[in-house]
Write a protein that holds these residues in place. Structure first.
Motif, PDB file in Angstrom:
ATOM      1  N   ILE A  46     -59.217  -2.092 -54.693  1.00 59.24           N
ATOM      2  CA  ILE A  46     -59.730  -2.273 -53.333  1.00 59.24           C
ATOM      3  C   ILE A  46     -59.082  -3.482 -52.668  1.00 59.24           C
ATOM      4  N   LEU A  47     -58.899  -4.560 -53.459  1.00 55.45           N
ATOM      5  CA  LEU A  47     -58.370  -5.811 -52.907  1.00 55.45           C
ATOM      6  C   LEU A  47     -56.855  -5.873 -52.912  1.00 55.45           C
ATOM      7  N   LEU A  48     -56.201  -4.764 -53.270  1.00 52.56           N
ATOM      8  CA  LEU A  48     -54.751  -4.747 -53.437  1.00 52.56           C
ATOM      9  C   LEU A  48     -54.018  -5.216 -52.185  1.00 52.56           C
ATOM     10  N   ASP A  49     -54.488  -4.790 -51.018  1.00 53.00           N
ATOM     11  CA  ASP A  49     -53.801  -5.091 -49.763  1.00 53.00           C
ATOM     12  C   ASP A  49     -54.315  -6.360 -49.095  1.00 53.00           C
ATOM     13  N   PHE A  50     -55.296  -7.026 -49.712  1.00 53.18           N
ATOM     14  CA  PHE A  50     -55.889  -8.205 -49.085  1.00 53.18           C
ATOM     15  C   PHE A  50     -55.483  -9.508 -49.749  1.00 53.18           C
ATOM     16  N   PHE A  51     -55.167  -9.468 -51.040  1.00 55.37           N
ATOM     17  CA  PHE A  51     -54.798 -10.677 -51.767  1.00 55.37           C
ATOM     18  C   PHE A  51     -53.493 -10.434 -52.522  1.00 55.37           C
ATOM     19  N   THR A  52     -52.699 -11.477 -52.651  1.00 52.71           N
ATOM     20  CA  THR A  52     -51.407 -11.369 -53.327  1.00 52.71           C
ATOM     21  C   THR A  52     -51.594 -11.320 -54.841  1.00 52.71           C
ATOM     22  N   TYR A  53     -50.488 -10.971 -55.539  1.00 57.13           N
ATOM     23  CA  TYR A  53     -50.512 -11.001 -56.998  1.00 57.13           C
ATOM     24  C   TYR A  53     -50.981 -12.370 -57.493  1.00 57.13           C
ATOM     25  N   ASN A  54     -50.371 -13.405 -56.936  1.00 62.35           N
ATOM     26  CA  ASN A  54     -50.618 -14.751 -57.437  1.00 62.35           C
ATOM     27  C   ASN A  54     -52.079 -15.153 -57.281  1.00 62.35           C
ATOM     28  N   THR A  55     -52.688 -14.778 -56.156  1.00 62.01           N
ATOM     29  CA  THR A  55     -54.087 -15.129 -55.925  1.00 62.01           C
ATOM     30  C   THR A  55     -54.992 -14.433 -56.929  1.00 62.01           C
ATOM     31  N   ARG A  56     -54.775 -13.141 -57.137  1.00 63.77           N
ATOM     32  CA  ARG A  56     -55.625 -12.385 -58.057  1.00 63.77           C
ATOM     33  C   ARG A  56     -55.452 -12.859 -59.496  1.00 63.77           C
ATOM     34  N   ILE A  57     -54.205 -13.130 -59.882  1.00 70.27           N
ATOM     35  CA  ILE A  57     -53.959 -13.567 -61.256  1.00 70.27           C
ATOM     36  C   ILE A  57     -54.540 -14.960 -61.492  1.00 70.27           C
ATOM     37  N   THR A  58     -54.368 -15.872 -60.540  1.00 69.94           N
ATOM     38  CA  THR A  58     -54.916 -17.221 -60.685  1.00 69.94           C
ATOM     39  C   THR A  58     -56.438 -17.192 -60.774  1.00 69.94           C
ATOM     40  N   PHE A  59     -57.075 -16.356 -59.965  1.00 69.92           N
ATOM     41  CA  PHE A  59     -58.535 -16.216 -60.038  1.00 69.92           C
ATOM     42  C   PHE A  59     -58.961 -15.743 -61.434  1.00 69.92           C
ATOM     43  N   GLY A  60     -58.265 -14.758 -61.977  1.00 70.64           N
ATOM     44  CA  GLY A  60     -58.602 -14.259 -63.303  1.00 70.64           C
ATOM     45  C   GLY A  60     -58.417 -15.307 -64.391  1.00 70.64           C
ATOM     46  N   ILE A  61     -57.347 -16.105 -64.294  1.00 71.13           N
ATOM     47  CA  ILE A  61     -57.102 -17.150 -65.283  1.00 71.13           C
ATOM     48  C   ILE A  61     -58.231 -18.179 -65.274  1.00 71.13           C
ATOM     49  N   LEU A  62     -58.604 -18.653 -64.095  1.00 70.66           N
ATOM     50  CA  LEU A  62     -59.652 -19.680 -63.996  1.00 70.66           C
ATOM     51  C   LEU A  62     -60.996 -19.151 -64.488  1.00 70.66           C
ATOM     52  N   THR A  70     -57.915  -0.322 -37.641  1.00 70.39           N
ATOM     53  CA  THR A  70     -59.280  -0.454 -38.132  1.00 70.39           C
ATOM     54  C   THR A  70     -59.289  -0.439 -39.653  1.00 70.39           C
ATOM     55  N   SER A  71     -60.359  -1.015 -40.208  1.00 68.97           N
ATOM     56  CA  SER A  71     -60.473  -1.044 -41.657  1.00 68.97           C
ATOM     57  C   SER A  71     -60.595   0.363 -42.231  1.00 68.97           C
ATOM     58  N   TRP A  72     -61.211   1.284 -41.477  1.00 66.34           N
ATOM     59  CA  TRP A  72     -61.345   2.652 -41.964  1.00 66.34           C
ATOM     60  C   TRP A  72     -59.973   3.316 -42.102  1.00 66.34           C
ATOM     61  N   ASN A  73     -59.091   3.106 -41.116  1.00 65.33           N
ATOM     62  CA  ASN A  73     -57.748   3.678 -41.201  1.00 65.33           C
ATOM     63  C   ASN A  73     -56.975   3.101 -42.382  1.00 65.33           C
ATOM     64  N   SER A  74     -57.111   1.801 -42.617  1.00 69.79           N
ATOM     65  CA  SER A  74     -56.435   1.181 -43.763  1.00 69.79           C
ATOM     66  C   SER A  74     -56.967   1.762 -45.068  1.00 69.79           C
ATOM     67  N   PHE A  75     -58.293   1.924 -45.139  1.00 65.82           N
ATOM     68  CA  PHE A  75     -58.885   2.483 -46.352  1.00 65.82           C
ATOM     69  C   PHE A  75     -58.422   3.919 -46.578  1.00 65.82           C
ATOM     70  N   LYS A  76     -58.354   4.701 -45.496  1.00 61.66           N
ATOM     71  CA  LYS A  76     -57.919   6.092 -45.616  1.00 61.66           C
ATOM     72  C   LYS A  76     -56.471   6.179 -46.081  1.00 61.66           C
ATOM     73  N   ARG A  77     -55.597   5.318 -45.521  1.00 61.35           N
ATOM     74  CA  ARG A  77     -54.205   5.312 -45.957  1.00 61.35           C
ATOM     75  C   ARG A  77     -54.087   4.932 -47.426  1.00 61.35           C
ATOM     76  N   GLY A  78     -54.907   3.962 -47.843  1.00 62.83           N
ATOM     77  CA  GLY A  78     -54.872   3.548 -49.241  1.00 62.83           C
ATOM     78  C   GLY A  78     -55.296   4.659 -50.185  1.00 62.83           C
ATOM     79  N   VAL A  79     -56.355   5.400 -49.801  1.00 63.17           N
ATOM     80  CA  VAL A  79     -56.822   6.510 -50.641  1.00 63.17           C
ATOM     81  C   VAL A  79     -55.766   7.595 -50.728  1.00 63.17           C
ATOM     82  N   LEU A  80     -55.162   7.943 -49.600  1.00 62.51           N
ATOM     83  CA  LEU A  80     -54.126   8.979 -49.604  1.00 62.51           C
ATOM     84  C   LEU A  80     -52.917   8.561 -50.435  1.00 62.51           C
ATOM     85  N   ALA A  81     -52.536   7.283 -50.347  1.00 63.44           N
ATOM     86  CA  ALA A  81     -51.401   6.803 -51.142  1.00 63.44           C
ATOM     87  C   ALA A  81     -51.705   6.874 -52.636  1.00 63.44           C
TER      88      ALA A  81
END
Length: 555
Positions: A94-110, A344-355
Motif C-alpha cells: 500500500i505504501l509503495l508509492d508514498f515512501f522510498t526504499y530507504n525510508t521503509r528499510i530504515t523504519f524496519g531497521i529501527l 485523486t487517491s482513488w485513481n492512484s489506488f485503482k492504477r496500483g491494483v491494476l498494475a
C-alpha cells in the motif's frame, strides 16, 4: 496555473538535480563497476540482518522450552511472526508509492533493533516478569520484530528487482546465512555459558551487534554509483510513462530555444489567450493539436517545469528570432487539457491494483512455486522439528535439527546462483514433491510415546533435505520473477513474490498446529530405542577339560 509555469523557463540539469539524479550519467551499456563486490556483500549482510531477529527467537528453543515447559511456545511464536509478516507485506504494498526504499528499510531497521534491545535487557537479562507476562511479552515482541523485518524484506526484494539478478540471490543467500550464523552462535553460547539465562542473553547481544553493523552498511550502499545508476534507469522508465504537461483550455504555449544558445535550456512561453498573428505557427510551435518537436531530435525528452536561474530569466526574448532557430527543441510527451490538479487517491489506488494484477498474471507460476515451498517448510520448521525426541542428545536435539536445516538452506541458496534456466513446470513439480517431507518428518515425532521412525539419523537426514530444497527452490523463483516483467514493474514483482512467500509461511504455520495434534499428549520420558541381541561368552566351568566356549544370548 502554477507560478513556475508563468515564469516560463525549465533548466534540464536543474530538473535532474532536483530528482536526485547524477548530472553526468554513464551510458546504459556501461554501468559502474561493483568494485570489491561491496554492493553484493552489503545486500548479503542485509539478507542476514532482516531474518536475524526471527532466527534468534527460534534458535533459543532450549531456553524457551526450559522457561515455559509443556507449552506451545515455538508454534505460537512462529504463527505470530507469520501473521504480523503478512500484515507488513500488505502494508508495504500500500505504501509503495508514498515512501522510498530507504525510508521503509530504515523504519524496519529501527523497529527491529529497539524490540531486540528491549527483549534482551528486560525480558531475558532482568527477567522480572511473571511467567505468563513474560510469555505474552515474547509473543508481542516477535510480532513487532516481524513487522519491522518484513517491511525491510519486502522493500529489499523490490529494491533488488531493479538491480541485476545476482543481487537478489545475494539477499536470499544472506537469509540463509542468518540461520547458519545464529546456529553457530547458539551452539557456542550454550557450550560456553552453562546457565540458560546467561547464554541466551549473550546470544541476543551478538545478534544486536550485527543489526547495528547492517544499519551503517545500508546507508553507505545507497550512495554507491552502481545503485544510483540502476535506480535512475527505473525512475526514467516510470517518468516516460507518467510525465504529462497540464494546461488550462484558455492557455497556449510555445517551446523555443534559449537566445543564449545553451543546449541545457528550453523555454516554455505561456500565452493567454492564444495569439492569432501566425508568427511561429510551423512545426516548432506548440499548441493542443501540435506538440512541439524537431525532426532532428533523436529521442523525446520530457519537459518538467521549474524556475530558471536569475541570469537566464533576465535575458530578453525575441520570439520571432528564436522560432527560426534550427537547433533541436524538446518534445512534450503528453498534453492534458485540464487544470493541473493532482490525481485523486482513488485513481492512484485503482492504477496500483491494476498494475499488481497485471504483474501477478505474468509471474503467477513463480508465486505458486515459492508459496508451496514455504508452506512445506513452515509446516515442519521450527514446530515439528523442535518436538523430535532423543534420549541421547536431549535438549541438543532441536538445536542439531535446526542447525542442519540452516546449514543446508545456506548451501541451497548458494546453489541457486548456478547458471541453469529452470522452467516454470520444473519449479512447480519440485515444490510439489517437497510435500512428501511432511509425513516423513512427522513420523519421526509421532506419536510421542513411540515414534514410527526411530533413531537420530533419520530426522537429521530429512532436515538436511528440507533445508537444501528450501534454499534452492525458495530462491530460484524469487530471482527469476522480476526479469519476466518490464523494468518499471520490477519493484511490484518483488513485492508480489514476497506476498506469495508470506502466504505460504502463514498457511504452513497454521497447518503445523494440526500436525501438533497428531503427536499426542506430551511424554515425560523419551523412547529407548531397541538394540539388537548380541552374543556373549558364558564363563567356563573350572573342571571342564575341553576348551569349548558356550555362547548365550542376553535379552
Amino acid at each position: 496555473m502554477n507560478e513556475t509555469l508563468g515564469r516560463g523557463y525549465a533548466r534540464i540539469e536543474a530538473i535532474r538535480a532536483a530528482r536526485g539524479e547524477a548530472l553526468t550519467m554513464p551510458e546504459p551499456s556501461a554501468p559502474p563497476p561493483d568494485r570489491y563486490n561491496s554492493v553484493y556483500l552489503t545486500l548479503f549482510v542485509a539478507g542476514a540482518a532482516f531474518l536475524l531477529p526471527f532466527n534468534s527467537f527460534i534458535m533459543a528453543v532450549d531456553y524457551f522450552q526450559y522457561h515455559y515447559p509443556k507449552s506451545t511456545i515455538m508454534f505460537d511464536m512462529s504463527t505470530v511472526y507469520i501473521v504480523s509478516a503478512c500484515v507488513a507485506v500488505i502494508t508495504n504494498n500500500i505504501l509503495l508509492d508514498f515512501f522510498t526504499y530507504n525510508t521503509r528499510i530504515t523504519f524496519g531497521i529501527l523497529l527491529s533493533l529497539a524490540t531486540m534491545l528491549f527483549v534482551a535487557i528486560c525480558n531475558i537479562g532482568w527477567d522480572g516478569f511473571s511467567s505468563s507476562v513474560s510469555y505474552t511479552i515474547n509473543l508481542v515482541a516477535i510480532g513487532v520484530v516481524a513487522f519491522g523485518c518484513t517491511m525491510q524484506q519486502a522493500s529489499y526484494y523490490g529494491f533488488t528487482g531493479c538491480l541485476p539478478p545476482r543481487y537478489t540471490q545475494a539477499v536470499m543467500a544472506g537469509e540463509s546465512a542468518a540461520g547458519f550464523w545464529v546456529s553457530l552462535d547458539r551452539i557456542v553460547t550454550k557450550y560456553c555459558f552453562r546457565q540458560p539465562k546467561r547464554s541466551t542473553f549473550m546470544f541476543f547481544v551478538f545478534s544486536i551487534l550485527i543489526l547495528l553493523g547492517h544499519s551503517m552498511l545500508h546507508h553507505v550502499m545507497m550512495r554507491h554509483p552502481l545503485v544510483q545508476y540502476y535506480l535512475r534507469l527505473t525512475n526514467e522508465s516510470r517518468h516516460r510513462r507518467r510525465i504529462q504537461l497540464h494546461l488550462n483550455p484558455t492557455e497556449d504555449a510555445t517551446l523555443m530555444e534559449s537566445e543564449a544558445g545553451e543546449a541545457s535550456y528550453g523555454v516554455l512561453k505561456l500565452q493567454s489567450p492564444a495569439p492569432s498573428t501566425g508568427i511561429g505557427e510551423g512545426e516548432n510551435t506548440f499548441s493542443f493539436a501540435n506538440p512541439v518537436y524537431s525532426p532532428s531530435a533523436s529521442a523525446p525528452v520530457p519537459v518538467p517545469l521549474m524556475s530558471p536561474p536569475p541570469s537566464v530569466s533576465e535575458q530578453p526574448a525575441s520570439p520571432s528570432a528564436t522560432l527560426r532557430t534550427p537547433r533541436p527543441s524538446y518534445k512534450v510527451e503528453d498534453v492534458v487539457i485540464e487544470s493541473p490538479e493532482r490525481p485523486t487517491s482513488w485513481n492512484s489506488f485503482k492504477r496500483g491494483v491494476l498494475a499488481r494484477w497485471a504483474v501477478a498474471r505474468a509471474i503467477y507460476p513463480y508465486m505458486v512455486s515459492i508459496g508451496l515451498v514455504y508452506f512445506t517448510t513452515l509446516s515442519l520448521y521450527p514446530g515439528i522439528a523442535s518436538e523430535v525426541p532423543s534420549c541421547r542428545l536431549g535438549s541438543w536435539m532441536p538445536i542439531v535439527l535446526m542447525s542442519s536445516f540452516n546449514l543446508f538452506d545456506f548451501i541451497g541458496k548458494i546453489a541457486a546462483a548456478w547458471p541453469y534456466e529452470w522452467s516454470r513446470s520444473q519449479l512447480l513439480m519440485a515444490s510439489g514433491v517437497r510435500l512428501l517431507l511432511v509425513p516423513l518428518l512427522l513420523l519421526c515425532a509421532a506419536p510421542r510415546h513411540s515414534p514410527h521412525i526411530v533413531g537420530d539419523v533419520y530426522p537429521i537426514m530429512f532436515s538436511v533435505v528440507l533445508g537444501f530444497t528450501n534454499g534452492l527452490f525458495g530462491s530460484v523463483p524469487m530471482i527469476m520473477a522480476p526479469s519476466r516483467v518490464g523494468r518499471e514493474h520490477r519493484e511490484i514483482a518483488g513485492n508480489m513474490m514476497t506476498l506469495s512467500y508470506n502466504g505460504g509461511l502463514l498457511s504452513g504455520s497454521l497447518v503445523s498446529y494440526l500436525l501438533l495434534g497428531m503427536l499426542g499428549p506430551p511424554a515425560d520420558t523419551c523412547r529407548i530405542y531397541p538394540t539388537p541381541v548380541l552374543p556373549t561368552l558364558a564363563p567356563v566351568a573350572p573342571n571342564s577339560g575341553n576348551g569349548t566356549f558356550i555362547l548365550t544370548a542376553v535379552h
